[in-house]
Design an enzyme around this catalytic site. Structure first.
Site, PDB file in Angstrom:
ATOM      1  N   HIS A 139       0.825  -1.204   0.000  1.00  0.00           N
ATOM      2  CA  HIS A 139       0.000   0.000   0.000  1.00  0.00           C
ATOM      3  C   HIS A 139       0.857   1.251   0.000  1.00  0.00           C
ATOM      4  O   HIS A 139       2.022   1.214   0.362  1.00  0.00           O
ATOM      5  CB  HIS A 139      -0.959   0.001   1.199  1.00  0.00           C
ATOM      6  CG  HIS A 139      -0.269  -0.084   2.519  1.00  0.00           C
ATOM      7  ND1 HIS A 139       0.127  -1.282   3.070  1.00  0.00           N
ATOM      8  CD2 HIS A 139       0.106   0.871   3.396  1.00  0.00           C
ATOM      9  CE1 HIS A 139       0.710  -1.067   4.235  1.00  0.00           C
ATOM     10  NE2 HIS A 139       0.710   0.237   4.460  1.00  0.00           N
ATOM     11  N   GLY A 140       0.234   2.333  -0.434  1.00  0.00           N
ATOM     12  CA  GLY A 140       0.918   3.622  -0.461  1.00  0.00           C
ATOM     13  C   GLY A 140      -0.054   4.728  -0.787  1.00  0.00           C
ATOM     14  O   GLY A 140      -1.228   4.487  -1.080  1.00  0.00           O
TER      15      GLY A 140
END
Length: 152
Positions: free
Chosen positions: A66-67
């Protein structure tokens, strides 16, 4: 919000081919980049920056890369299945098979955390994980998630 409210069918990959972390991220990002119009390399760069802080391979065969991206208008959620498993530098040192990719706009921290928590709760259910491991199509993944996709 439900997982299926944001998981797009074209971002579900049930036969990941890559054998390493960067390859898996590239495969997962490909449909997300097409859906959002965001540069593929920018997405991979953000995910790798996050991986340097600590692996998103949480153990139990699960990875949740994720980011956050500042020029993203809405979140994108993808799913991938690696039948052979990948060394994703998981906390338990074991191969990772099930991946949920989450990329959110830079200032949507609350939504980002809620969706991470929802995906994590979903994947703690062993029977559900086993069904996902056997899935052969995006439609099957959608049906499996839909059986347990309560609002959070």
């Amino acid at each position: 919000m439900k997982i299926l409210d944001v998981l797009e069918k074209e971002a579900i990959l049930v036969n990941l081919k890559s054998r390493d972390k960067i390859g898996i991220l590239n495969e997962l990002v490909a449909p997300a980049a097409r859906i959002t119009g965001i540069d593929h390399n920018d997405m991979v760069r953000v995910l790798m920056e996050r991986e340097r802080l600590g692996s998103t391979g949480i153990g139990g065969g699960i990875g949740i890369p994720h980011g956050k991206l500042k020029n993203l208008e809405k979140l994108v959620l993808g799913f991938g299945l690696s039948r052979q498993g990948v060394d994703f530098e998981s906390m338990d040192g074991r191969p990772t098979y099930l991946f949920f990719l989450l990329i959110t706009p830079e200032h949507s921290t609350d939504l980002h955390l809620k969706l991470l928590a929802r995906v994590s709760r979903l994947l703690k259910k062993e029977p559900l994980k086993e069904m996902m491991m056997k899935a052969t199509s995006a439609d099957e993944i959608i049906a499996i998630i839909g059986e347990d996709d309560d609002d959070f």
